[in-house]
Design an enzyme around this catalytic site. Structure first.
Site, PDB file in Angstrom:
ATOM      1  N   HIS A  72      32.133  38.848  51.702  1.00  0.00           N
ATOM      2  CA  HIS A  72      32.754  38.099  50.609  1.00  0.00           C
ATOM      3  C   HIS A  72      34.236  38.467  50.475  1.00  0.00           C
ATOM      4  O   HIS A  72      35.105  37.587  50.407  1.00  0.00           O
ATOM      5  CB  HIS A  72      32.020  38.394  49.302  1.00  0.00           C
ATOM      6  CG  HIS A  72      32.672  37.803  48.092  1.00  0.00           C
ATOM      7  ND1 HIS A  72      32.375  36.540  47.616  1.00  0.00           N
ATOM      8  CD2 HIS A  72      33.631  38.282  47.265  1.00  0.00           C
ATOM      9  CE1 HIS A  72      33.110  36.284  46.558  1.00  0.00           C
ATOM     10  NE2 HIS A  72      33.879  37.336  46.323  1.00  0.00           N
ATOM     11  N   GLU A  73      34.524  39.762  50.439  1.00  0.00           N
ATOM     12  CA  GLU A  73      35.918  40.194  50.266  1.00  0.00           C
ATOM     13  C   GLU A  73      36.775  39.802  51.472  1.00  0.00           C
ATOM     14  O   GLU A  73      37.921  39.379  51.316  1.00  0.00           O
ATOM     15  CB  GLU A  73      35.976  41.702  50.025  1.00  0.00           C
ATOM     16  CG  GLU A  73      35.243  42.180  48.774  1.00  0.00           C
ATOM     17  CD  GLU A  73      35.729  41.523  47.495  1.00  0.00           C
ATOM     18  OE1 GLU A  73      36.871  41.014  47.468  1.00  0.00           O
ATOM     19  OE2 GLU A  73      34.960  41.499  46.524  1.00  0.00           O
ATOM     20  N   HIS A  76      37.901  36.298  51.237  1.00  0.00           N
ATOM     21  CA  HIS A  76      39.159  36.157  50.498  1.00  0.00           C
ATOM     22  C   HIS A  76      40.351  36.395  51.432  1.00  0.00           C
ATOM     23  O   HIS A  76      41.347  35.645  51.404  1.00  0.00           O
ATOM     24  CB  HIS A  76      39.213  37.174  49.358  1.00  0.00           C
ATOM     25  CG  HIS A  76      38.370  36.828  48.169  1.00  0.00           C
ATOM     26  ND1 HIS A  76      38.516  35.667  47.444  1.00  0.00           N
ATOM     27  CD2 HIS A  76      37.369  37.509  47.561  1.00  0.00           C
ATOM     28  CE1 HIS A  76      37.654  35.647  46.449  1.00  0.00           C
ATOM     29  NE2 HIS A  76      36.936  36.762  46.502  1.00  0.00           N
ATOM     30  N   TRP A 174      27.031  39.178  21.736  1.00  0.00           N
ATOM     31  CA  TRP A 174      26.650  39.386  23.129  1.00  0.00           C
ATOM     32  C   TRP A 174      25.159  39.153  23.334  1.00  0.00           C
ATOM     33  O   TRP A 174      24.741  38.409  24.213  1.00  0.00           O
ATOM     34  CB  TRP A 174      27.042  40.798  23.563  1.00  0.00           C
ATOM     35  CG  TRP A 174      26.580  41.199  24.930  1.00  0.00           C
ATOM     36  CD1 TRP A 174      25.538  42.034  25.218  1.00  0.00           C
ATOM     37  CD2 TRP A 174      27.137  40.804  26.192  1.00  0.00           C
ATOM     38  NE1 TRP A 174      25.415  42.201  26.585  1.00  0.00           N
ATOM     39  CE2 TRP A 174      26.389  41.447  27.196  1.00  0.00           C
ATOM     40  CE3 TRP A 174      28.197  39.986  26.558  1.00  0.00           C
ATOM     41  CZ2 TRP A 174      26.649  41.290  28.547  1.00  0.00           C
ATOM     42  CZ3 TRP A 174      28.473  39.825  27.908  1.00  0.00           C
ATOM     43  CH2 TRP A 174      27.713  40.469  28.887  1.00  0.00           C
ATOM     44  N   HIS A 204      34.069  43.039  34.436  1.00  0.00           N
ATOM     45  CA  HIS A 204      35.078  42.005  34.230  1.00  0.00           C
ATOM     46  C   HIS A 204      35.541  41.903  32.780  1.00  0.00           C
ATOM     47  O   HIS A 204      36.620  41.366  32.513  1.00  0.00           O
ATOM     48  CB  HIS A 204      34.531  40.659  34.700  1.00  0.00           C
ATOM     49  CG  HIS A 204      34.173  40.640  36.149  1.00  0.00           C
ATOM     50  ND1 HIS A 204      33.041  41.267  36.640  1.00  0.00           N
ATOM     51  CD2 HIS A 204      34.789  40.092  37.231  1.00  0.00           C
ATOM     52  CE1 HIS A 204      32.974  41.109  37.938  1.00  0.00           C
ATOM     53  NE2 HIS A 204      34.011  40.404  38.337  1.00  0.00           N
TER      54      HIS A 204
END
Length: 231
Positions: A72-73, A76, A174, A204
């Site tokens: 995935h990285e 990028h 939440w 995040h």
């Protein structure tokens, strides 16, 4: 750990994509430092905007999860390499979800039993209806079950930024979203209150990274994958 990224690089070049430049191998942090430095281990890919310096930061462990994350990285990075010649203002994805989908669409291919068998990570695999259904069910649990969670993160963030959710209601909001949208409640016996800040357990949120990009990515990555299969 470096072997995982080398396998990823081999996969990308087999698709006639660009091999990782030497600067990537020289300057990336592919393992957790053992010199006592305190680092953020959450995986990320970086474009230093000089056309030659692209890096991944990941405290890689030899697991299937990190194997997928590495692809995935590096997805990028491949995207960075494709638009590195553009003026700086254009060196971005079409939108944040688009960039995440480019990374994930590669992971869709490398997680298949056939590919894992090809690179020697899966043995005694028979391609039949049962194994196909097992793989598709695992994919559904990973991708479809994620969608409510991918959606609710920024619902919480936006409600905070708008002022609709005051600090004394952060945790209540939440768990309202988790229960209402995702169907998840706190464990029995683990009473939650405003003395807890459970949203902060998601990287995040304290890192102030918008999350709706992942919700978008989990939809359009399959559109990308379909288009690649039909190309």
């Amino acid at each position: 750990a470096t072997k995982i990224f080398q396998l990823s690089d081999d996969f990308f070049t087999s698709l006639n994509l660009t091999a990782m430049p030497q600067e990537f191998w020289d300057k990336s942090m592919l393992e957790k430092p053992d010199d006592g430095r305190d680092v953020v281990c959450h995986a990320s890919a970086w474009d230093f905007y000089n056309g030659i310096d692209f890096r991944v930061k990941q405290c890689t462990e030899v697991t299937m999860d990190h194997f997928s994350t590495a692809h995935h990285e590096m997805g990028h990075i491949e995207y960075y390499l494709q638009y590195k010649h553009q003026p700086v203002v254009y060196r971005r994805g079409a939108n944040p979800g688009f960039h995440e989908a480019v990374g994930d669409v590669i992971s869709l291919s490398v997680e298949t039993p056939k590919h894992l068998e090809t690179i020697g990570l899966l043995s005694n695999w028979d391609e039949n209806e049962e194994s196909e259904l097992n793989f598709l069910m695992a994919m559904a649990l990973n991708k479809i079950a994620f969608l409510p969670f991918g959606y609710l993160i920024d619902q919480w963030r936006w409600s905070v930024f708008r002022g609709d959710t005051p600090p004394e209601k952060y945790n209540e909001k939440w768990w309202d979203l988790r229960c209402r949208l995702q169907g998840v409640s706190p464990p029995l016996g683990a009473a939650r209150s405003e003395d807890n800040f459970d949203p902060g357990a998601k990287f995040h949120i304290p890192n102030n990274t918008p999350y709706i990009r992942y919700f978008v990515s989990f939809v359009i990555q399959f559109q990308f994958h379909k288009a690649l299969c039909e190309a």
